[in-house]
Motif scaffolding. Sequence first.
Motif, PDB file in Angstrom:
ATOM      1  N   UNK A  40     -49.573 -14.051  14.022  1.00  0.00           N
ATOM      2  CA  UNK A  40     -48.546 -14.255  14.520  1.00  0.00           C
ATOM      3  C   UNK A  40     -48.365 -13.166  15.736  1.00  0.00           C
ATOM      4  N   UNK A  41     -48.534 -12.239  15.531  1.00  0.00           N
ATOM      5  CA  UNK A  41     -48.202 -11.004  16.531  1.00  0.00           C
ATOM      6  C   UNK A  41     -49.600 -10.609  17.580  1.00  0.00           C
ATOM      7  N   UNK A  42     -50.584 -11.199  17.531  1.00  0.00           N
ATOM      8  CA  UNK A  42     -51.604 -10.135  17.681  1.00  0.00           C
ATOM      9  C   UNK A  42     -52.798 -11.148  17.586  1.00  0.00           C
ATOM     10  N   UNK A  43     -52.682 -12.191  18.333  1.00  0.00           N
ATOM     11  CA  UNK A  43     -53.675 -12.992  18.483  1.00  0.00           C
ATOM     12  C   UNK A  43     -55.173 -12.743  18.777  1.00  0.00           C
ATOM     13  N   UNK A  44     -55.155 -11.705  19.651  1.00  0.00           N
ATOM     14  CA  UNK A  44     -56.754 -11.039  19.097  1.00  0.00           C
ATOM     15  C   UNK A  44     -57.419 -10.574  18.049  1.00  0.00           C
ATOM     16  N   UNK A  45     -56.474  -9.774  17.420  1.00  0.00           N
ATOM     17  CA  UNK A  45     -56.962  -9.067  16.590  1.00  0.00           C
ATOM     18  C   UNK A  45     -57.129 -10.354  15.193  1.00  0.00           C
ATOM     19  N   UNK A  46     -55.797 -11.624  15.196  1.00  0.00           N
ATOM     20  CA  UNK A  46     -56.448 -12.391  14.187  1.00  0.00           C
ATOM     21  C   UNK A  46     -57.942 -12.774  14.409  1.00  0.00           C
ATOM     22  N   UNK A  47     -57.985 -13.615  15.561  1.00  0.00           N
ATOM     23  CA  UNK A  47     -59.589 -13.735  15.712  1.00  0.00           C
ATOM     24  C   UNK A  47     -60.467 -12.766  15.585  1.00  0.00           C
ATOM     25  N   UNK A  48     -60.205 -11.342  15.624  1.00  0.00           N
ATOM     26  CA  UNK A  48     -61.419 -10.976  15.413  1.00  0.00           C
ATOM     27  C   UNK A  48     -62.120 -10.464  13.822  1.00  0.00           C
ATOM     28  N   UNK A  49     -60.287 -11.143  12.949  1.00  0.00           N
ATOM     29  CA  UNK A  49     -60.421 -10.851  11.407  1.00  0.00           C
ATOM     30  C   UNK A  49     -61.434 -12.327  11.098  1.00  0.00           C
ATOM     31  N   UNK A  50     -60.289 -13.415  11.686  1.00  0.00           N
ATOM     32  CA  UNK A  50     -61.233 -14.651  11.223  1.00  0.00           C
ATOM     33  C   UNK A  50     -62.715 -14.507  11.138  1.00  0.00           C
ATOM     34  N   UNK A  51     -63.329 -14.527  12.589  1.00  0.00           N
ATOM     35  CA  UNK A  51     -63.930 -14.427  12.814  1.00  0.00           C
ATOM     36  C   UNK A  51     -65.155 -13.438  11.673  1.00  0.00           C
TER      37      UNK A  51
ATOM     38  N   UNK B 157     -63.985 -12.810   8.917  1.00  0.00           N
ATOM     39  CA  UNK B 157     -64.122 -13.671   7.677  1.00  0.00           C
ATOM     40  C   UNK B 157     -65.229 -14.816   7.382  1.00  0.00           C
ATOM     41  N   UNK B 158     -65.778 -15.525   8.174  1.00  0.00           N
ATOM     42  CA  UNK B 158     -66.291 -16.236   8.477  1.00  0.00           C
ATOM     43  C   UNK B 158     -65.147 -17.464   8.018  1.00  0.00           C
ATOM     44  N   UNK B 159     -63.661 -17.172   8.415  1.00  0.00           N
ATOM     45  CA  UNK B 159     -63.348 -17.817   7.228  1.00  0.00           C
ATOM     46  C   UNK B 159     -62.204 -19.017   9.032  1.00  0.00           C
ATOM     47  N   UNK B 160     -62.174 -19.026  10.108  1.00  0.00           N
ATOM     48  CA  UNK B 160     -61.658 -19.215  10.993  1.00  0.00           C
ATOM     49  C   UNK B 160     -60.759 -20.185  10.474  1.00  0.00           C
ATOM     50  N   UNK B 161     -61.604 -21.504  10.517  1.00  0.00           N
ATOM     51  CA  UNK B 161     -60.987 -22.935  10.284  1.00  0.00           C
ATOM     52  C   UNK B 161     -60.133 -22.525   9.069  1.00  0.00           C
ATOM     53  N   UNK B 162     -60.241 -22.708   7.959  1.00  0.00           N
ATOM     54  CA  UNK B 162     -59.562 -22.883   6.584  1.00  0.00           C
ATOM     55  C   UNK B 162     -58.047 -21.878   7.109  1.00  0.00           C
ATOM     56  N   UNK B 163     -58.087 -20.436   7.501  1.00  0.00           N
ATOM     57  CA  UNK B 163     -56.710 -19.338   7.802  1.00  0.00           C
ATOM     58  C   UNK B 163     -56.174 -20.269   9.516  1.00  0.00           C
ATOM     59  N   UNK B 164     -56.801 -20.678  10.385  1.00  0.00           N
ATOM     60  CA  UNK B 164     -55.821 -21.205  11.090  1.00  0.00           C
ATOM     61  C   UNK B 164     -55.534 -22.943  10.808  1.00  0.00           C
ATOM     62  N   UNK B 165     -55.914 -23.244   9.962  1.00  0.00           N
ATOM     63  CA  UNK B 165     -55.026 -24.210   9.153  1.00  0.00           C
ATOM     64  C   UNK B 165     -54.137 -24.362   8.588  1.00  0.00           C
ATOM     65  N   UNK B 166     -54.156 -23.258   7.938  1.00  0.00           N
ATOM     66  CA  UNK B 166     -53.120 -22.626   6.647  1.00  0.00           C
ATOM     67  C   UNK B 166     -51.579 -22.046   7.282  1.00  0.00           C
TER      68      UNK B 166
END
Length: 409
Positions: free
Chosen positions: A381-392, A394-403
């Motif tokens: 919600x607050x920091x798209x770049x940080x989120x991107x880093x974490x998601x990558x 975790x190798x779970x970017x799609x799942x995280x985004x969807x959820x």
Amino acid sequence: MTVEPWTVKYRPGTSRDVAGNKTAIEKLREWIDSWSEGRPTKRAALLYGPAGVGKTTVSEALAQERGWDLVEINASDKRSGEILSKIAGLASTQSTLFSKGRLILLDEVDGVNLREDHGAITTILQIIKDTQYPLVLTANDPWDPKIRPLREACLQIELKRLGVRDGLPLLKSILSKEGVKTTDDALRFIIDKDRGDIRSILNDIQLLSGRNRTLTMDDVNLLSGRDRTESVFEVLRVIFNSRTVAAARRALSISDLDQEMLFQWIFENAPYQIPKPDELERAISALADADMYFARIRKTQSWHLLSYALDLMTAGVAVAKQTPTSGWVPMKFPQRISSMSRTRMSRDLRKRVGVAIGQKSHVSARRAQQLYLPLIRFAYEHSPEKFEQIAVWLEAKDELNEMLSAELK
Ligand SMILES: Nc1ncnc2c1ncn2[C@@H]1O[C@H](COP(=O)(O)OP(=O)(O)O)[C@@H](O)[C@H]1O
Ligand SMILES: [Mg+2]
């Protein structure tokens, strides 16, 4: 993401919009208006009653309706001594034909600190004697021995707690403006539980209806032991804003919530209430330790550990937070509760995400969900770049985004 509190949004603009206490408000209005025929015998009114029934609001509204200047001081303010002497000047200045009217409000006189400001009561008595303008004093507890000398000098007016008769129409009108569906029994319950304190009531209904735009007994039951003594909101406020261990611990004594439920509330709200990342990290780690103790207590019945767990989740969080939140940040429902109303699909998704995080961080999927999802949600919600880093990572970017996008819908 700061939301306007309903206590501010729906603050009555005029004294007629103030719910309940009609006779008392009329009495105050008459006394204020009697000043136009010269100074009345009682030059101060003591408006007393419990917190959140409108003492400050009524006084401000009456001044505003007359187009008068409002001179206001909160007596529990640290610098009240200084300000009081300024007010003494403003009160005693003779009005001229052309000057505006004035209302002088000494708010919360029972909060005055006589140790720091021992002359305060004498000063106030002198102001009452000299004032050329109506002086309104407010107090929660009119019988406080501290303010005893003031009582005699004042016209006493009591504001009572709001009952269901005046409370229901007020709450219904607010909720209908907000597009929230509600039922009388739920509102009755809240009015009763918060003992007519409208500030707490508005905070509670705002929090409760944020979940799915309804406010029924189901919503109310979710967060209430049958007779919660304080709203969860208050309890969390204490925890997130205490500066001392003792103060944070007090939150436990005012809460009737089941301890693990309270844990969920604290845990869910920490990322929003603690803006600084390093402070948040310390708070989350205190919560993780508390969680570990809870698990051990459940498993081995080692109840002597309970006080550690409770201290960690209250005081541990309170001392981790040093930087105050800017603005008003609304409280969130614990995910564990609100997910009950979500679809099974989203629950499956959460599990998959939990597994992904768990594999990377070497904890169980369930614990990963509990510990890391709030942080990830916060980054989302607050920091798209940080989120991107974490998601990558975790190798779970799609799942995280969807959820997360489904959650925020
Ligand atoms: N009688 C009332 N009618 C409508 N709203 C009220 C009333 N009393 C309190 N409120 C709401 O609660 C908030 C706090 O009221 P306040 O005047 O500060 O209470 P007090 O001074 O008695 O503690 C107000 O901003 C308003 O939103
Ligand atoms: Mg007040």
